[in-house]
Every structure is written in C-alpha cells, then in structure tokens.
Enzyme design. Structure first.
Site, PDB file in Angstrom:
ATOM      1  N   PRO A 102       0.838  -1.205   0.000  1.00  0.00           N
ATOM      2  CA  PRO A 102       0.000   0.000   0.000  1.00  0.00           C
ATOM      3  C   PRO A 102       0.878   1.262   0.000  1.00  0.00           C
ATOM      4  O   PRO A 102       1.927   1.285   0.661  1.00  0.00           O
ATOM      5  CB  PRO A 102      -0.788  -0.105   1.311  1.00  0.00           C
ATOM      6  CG  PRO A 102      -0.602  -1.499   1.804  1.00  0.00           C
ATOM      7  CD  PRO A 102       0.639  -2.044   1.186  1.00  0.00           C
ATOM      8  N   GLY A 104       2.131   5.193   0.548  1.00  0.00           N
ATOM      9  CA  GLY A 104       2.037   6.356   1.439  1.00  0.00           C
ATOM     10  C   GLY A 104       1.737   6.044   2.886  1.00  0.00           C
ATOM     11  O   GLY A 104       1.225   6.898   3.604  1.00  0.00           O
ATOM     12  N   GLY A 106       4.169   4.296   4.956  1.00  0.00           N
ATOM     13  CA  GLY A 106       5.402   3.973   5.690  1.00  0.00           C
ATOM     14  C   GLY A 106       5.941   2.574   5.420  1.00  0.00           C
ATOM     15  O   GLY A 106       6.789   2.086   6.160  1.00  0.00           O
ATOM     16  N   LEU A 107       5.464   1.937   4.354  1.00  0.00           N
ATOM     17  CA  LEU A 107       5.967   0.589   4.049  1.00  0.00           C
ATOM     18  C   LEU A 107       6.974   0.588   2.892  1.00  0.00           C
ATOM     19  O   LEU A 107       7.265  -0.458   2.308  1.00  0.00           O
ATOM     20  CB  LEU A 107       4.807  -0.367   3.753  1.00  0.00           C
ATOM     21  CG  LEU A 107       3.836  -0.602   4.917  1.00  0.00           C
ATOM     22  CD1 LEU A 107       2.759  -1.609   4.550  1.00  0.00           C
ATOM     23  CD2 LEU A 107       4.578  -1.094   6.172  1.00  0.00           C
ATOM     24  N   GLY A 108       7.470   1.756   2.570  1.00  0.00           N
ATOM     25  CA  GLY A 108       8.587   1.833   1.617  1.00  0.00           C
ATOM     26  C   GLY A 108       8.187   1.666   0.168  1.00  0.00           C
ATOM     27  O   GLY A 108       9.011   1.294  -0.672  1.00  0.00           O
ATOM     28  N   SER A 109       6.906   1.969  -0.157  1.00  0.00           N
ATOM     29  CA  SER A 109       6.482   1.749  -1.545  1.00  0.00           C
ATOM     30  C   SER A 109       7.238   2.652  -2.520  1.00  0.00           C
ATOM     31  O   SER A 109       7.598   2.221  -3.612  1.00  0.00           O
ATOM     32  CB  SER A 109       4.969   1.958  -1.695  1.00  0.00           C
ATOM     33  OG  SER A 109       4.647   3.297  -1.408  1.00  0.00           O
ATOM     34  N   SER A 110       7.545   3.898  -2.125  1.00  0.00           N
ATOM     35  CA  SER A 110       8.217   4.780  -3.101  1.00  0.00           C
ATOM     36  C   SER A 110       9.619   4.291  -3.430  1.00  0.00           C
ATOM     37  O   SER A 110      10.060   4.414  -4.573  1.00  0.00           O
ATOM     38  CB  SER A 110       8.294   6.242  -2.664  1.00  0.00           C
ATOM     39  OG  SER A 110       7.773   6.450  -1.411  1.00  0.00           O
ATOM     40  N   ALA A 112      10.632   1.016  -3.100  1.00  0.00           N
ATOM     41  CA  ALA A 112      10.513  -0.280  -3.779  1.00  0.00           C
ATOM     42  C   ALA A 112      10.174  -0.084  -5.255  1.00  0.00           C
ATOM     43  O   ALA A 112      10.717  -0.765  -6.132  1.00  0.00           O
ATOM     44  CB  ALA A 112       9.448  -1.132  -3.096  1.00  0.00           C
ATOM     45  N   ASP A 152      15.536   2.765   2.948  1.00  0.00           N
ATOM     46  CA  ASP A 152      14.473   1.970   2.303  1.00  0.00           C
ATOM     47  C   ASP A 152      14.971   1.355   0.992  1.00  0.00           C
ATOM     48  O   ASP A 152      14.657   0.217   0.659  1.00  0.00           O
ATOM     49  CB  ASP A 152      13.255   2.853   1.968  1.00  0.00           C
ATOM     50  CG  ASP A 152      12.538   3.352   3.210  1.00  0.00           C
ATOM     51  OD1 ASP A 152      13.102   3.236   4.304  1.00  0.00           O
ATOM     52  OD2 ASP A 152      11.413   3.872   3.068  1.00  0.00           O
TER      53      ASP A 152
HETATM   54  O1  PMV Z   1       7.777   6.754   5.889  1.00  0.00           O
HETATM   55  P1  PMV Z   1       8.862   6.101   5.154  1.00  0.00           P
HETATM   56  O2  PMV Z   1       8.647   4.693   4.872  1.00  0.00           O
HETATM   57  O3  PMV Z   1       9.249   6.849   3.929  1.00  0.00           O
HETATM   58  O4  PMV Z   1      10.176   6.086   6.128  1.00  0.00           O
HETATM   59  C1  PMV Z   1      10.870   7.238   6.397  1.00  0.00           C
HETATM   60  C2  PMV Z   1      12.025   6.994   7.312  1.00  0.00           C
HETATM   61  C3  PMV Z   1      12.737   8.295   7.669  1.00  0.00           C
HETATM   62  O5  PMV Z   1      13.805   7.929   8.560  1.00  0.00           O
HETATM   63  C4  PMV Z   1      11.809   9.238   8.385  1.00  0.00           C
HETATM   64  C5  PMV Z   1      13.307   8.994   6.440  1.00  0.00           C
HETATM   65  C6  PMV Z   1      14.469   8.278   5.781  1.00  0.00           C
HETATM   66  O6  PMV Z   1      14.702   8.552   4.596  1.00  0.00           O
HETATM   67  O7  PMV Z   1      15.171   7.475   6.444  1.00  0.00           O
END
Ligand code: PMV
Length: 317
Positions: A102, A104, A106-110, A112, A152
């Site tokens: 999913p 946006g 926080g699971l690193g989709s951008s 990946a 990520d």
């Molecule tokens: O929300 P996400 O999955 O893009 O994770 C961000 C993690 C941060 O430490 C806030 C930013 C980063 O680039 O490490």
C-alpha cells in the site's frame, strides 16, 4: 521483449528519523512486492500504467514538465529517459506497475517502486548489479524526496534484516528468527517529506534535547542488534516500546497511532510506528503464540495484516 523486476516493501524496526542525523536504523524488507514490467514501444514516449494512475509523456518534454498530481511518477520518467539516452535508443518505453505494497503509509512503496523500475527498465538493455540499481534508485527518489537516508532503497534492493547508516551503509544481521510482525494502518495519510521537515524544525529548536534522544536511540539500536541475534523477543518488544517513546517525544505520533499501539501491546511483545509517522502504520512484534490474537484485536479498529522478513530483495523475473 519484456523486462520484469520486483522489489519488496519494508518496515523500520528501530531508528527512523534519527538515521537522518547520523544514527543507525534497523530494518527489514517484507514479503509484499511491487512488480515493474517494461517493454519498448514504437512511439517516442514513456508510458506508465499503475492502479494509482497512468501517464504518458513525449520524451523531449519530460524534463520541462510540471507533474502536478502525478508527481510521484516523476522518478520513473527520469529513469526511462536516462536509460534511453545512455543507450542511444530511438524508441519509447511502457512501464506497467503492480503493487502489493500500500502506498504512502510507511511501508517503503516509493523506494521499492524506484528499485523495481530501475531494474526493469535497464534490464531492457543490460541487467544492472544490485549496487548500481540501489545507486540509481536513490538518485531517482531524490528527485521528489531530496532528504531520503537511502535506508528503504538499500533494504528493498538487497533484502533481509540489516542495520543501515548514512555513513556506514548496510550490514546484514543474521538471526535464526524469521520475525513475525503485524502491520496496522492508522488510515491517516502522511507525507514523509513533510514529517521529516517538522522533525528538522523541532531539532533546530531543541538542539540539546534532540542530541540526548539520538544517544538514547543509539543505545536502543545496540541492544536491539544483540537481542535480534539472541532471538530474544521479550527484550526486542521492550526496546520497540522505548523507541516509540522517543518517536513520541519528537512528536511524530498521533492520537490514532497511540490508540493502535495501546491495543497492539495487549497481545504482542511490543509495538511502534514504522516509517515517518504522523499517520501511516504501526508494527507489532509477535510469534505464533500471539499472532492471531493480535490480528483479531487490531482488526476491530484498523486495517491490519501479518508480514514476514523477505530475504531476497530485488528479483529479476
Ligand atoms: O515513511 P517512510 O517509509 O518513507 O520512512 C521514512 C524513514 C525516515 O527515517 C523518516 C526517512 C528516511 O529517509 O530514512
């Protein structure tokens, strides 16, 4: 000819935000993937098709355009344009994206998706090494999120469980434990870029306090690396809770996240935000003894699903 590559999403177990200020993070890729399929097309266009939207641009216009609400696609156009340019190819490329990650939350989709697109597009010419894929994927992601630590992207490319630091790169953590985690979505949309900016402002106003928090995070990371190697879930759960306290202190938690965490802790070893916070997801550490109870409990108040570590990272299909 089609060139297909897939890359996993990720969760951050420890160290988000602090990793941007010289600390380390512990993270792992997860068994949810994004697949990119590229093929040449005769018209000189780059075409992107995905469930989140489709876009089609003439190659000459890519660098001049304002992307509006398809801004998240900007890196893909650049990846395709660069590959066509490097190889002097006088065609276009169509990229089709399919995702189990999913977006946006926080699971690193951008990251990946950048990894999968770099590998798939360049695979039309010559398969790149994982190191080169990661380098290009970070460059592409920086077009829309300049500050990314790169954590990520590295975990999505190389897979597994690792420590990551901006200055020391990544180091695999070997463990016999195939960690089980439950992800619960707060359903609050968040922008990583915006939350990172807020934390930077907070740090500028609270220099000494933020430094102390960085030191505490550093201790958590050291203990967590040790507990992961020893497979000590009780200790890891407590460390996750300590890490969540730090995230609360830098104000990236929300009421909804606090509620999810409170519920998750009733049945799991520990729970915390994963990723930037300000919405997005939490993760709870479980094993077979409490996985079902944690999902049952959380599903009354949130979308939730179990994940496991992915050990493969980028795959050419
Ligand atoms: O929300 P996400 O999955 O893009 O994770 C961000 C993690 C941060 O430490 C806030 C930013 C980063 O680039 O490490």
């Amino acid at each position: 000819m089609k060139s297909i590559a897939s890359a996993p999403g990720k969760v951050i177990l420890f160290g988000e935000h602090f990793v941007l200020y010289g600390g380390k993070a512990i993270l792992c890729s997860i068994n949810k993937r994004i697949v990119a399929t590229s093929q040449f097309v005769d018209k000189k266009k780059v075409i992107i098709r995905s469930a989140l939207g489709s876009a089609e641009l003439d190659i000459q216009s890519i660098s001049k355009l304002n992307f509006g609400n398809t801004k998240f696609m900007k890196p893909f156009f650049y990846i395709a344009e660069r590959a066509l340019d490097e190889h002097g190819e006088n065609k276009g490329i169509e990229i089709v994206l399919k995702s189990e990650v999913p977006a946006g939350i926080g699971l690193g989709s951008s990251s990946a998706v950048c990894v999968a697109v770099v590998a798939s597009v360049n695979g039309l010419f010559k398969k790149l090494s994982k190191q080169e894929v990661a380098k290009r994927a970070i460059e592409a992601e920086r077009i829309i999120f300049k500050e990314t630590s790169g954590a990520d992207t590295f975990v999505s490319t190389f897979g597994g469980l690792m420590t990551y630091g901006i200055n020391d790169g990544f180091h695999e953590i070997s463990t016999n434990n195939d960690l089980d985690l439950v992800v619960a979505n707060s359903s609050q949309a968040h922008s990583t870029r915006e939350i990172v900016r807020q934390v930077r402002t907070f740090r500028e106003k609270n220099v000494e306090f933020f430094d102390q928090l960085c030191k505490q995070e550093n201790d958590i990371i050291k203990e967590a690396s040790y507990s992961l190697k020893k497979n000590d879930l009780n200790a890891l759960g407590l460390l996750m809770s300590k890490n969540q306290d730090l995230l609360q202190q830098i104000k990236v938690s929300t009421k909804q996240i606090d509620l999810l965490i409170k519920e998750a802790r009733k049945t799991s070893y520990g729970a915390k935000i994963t990723g930037a916070g300000g919405g997005g997801c939490i993760i709870s550490l479980v094993d077979e003894s409490n996985l079902a109870a944690t999902v049952d409990n959380l599903k009354n108040i949130a979308d939730c699903f179990p994940v496991k570590i992915d050990y493969e990272g980028l795959l050419y299909v």
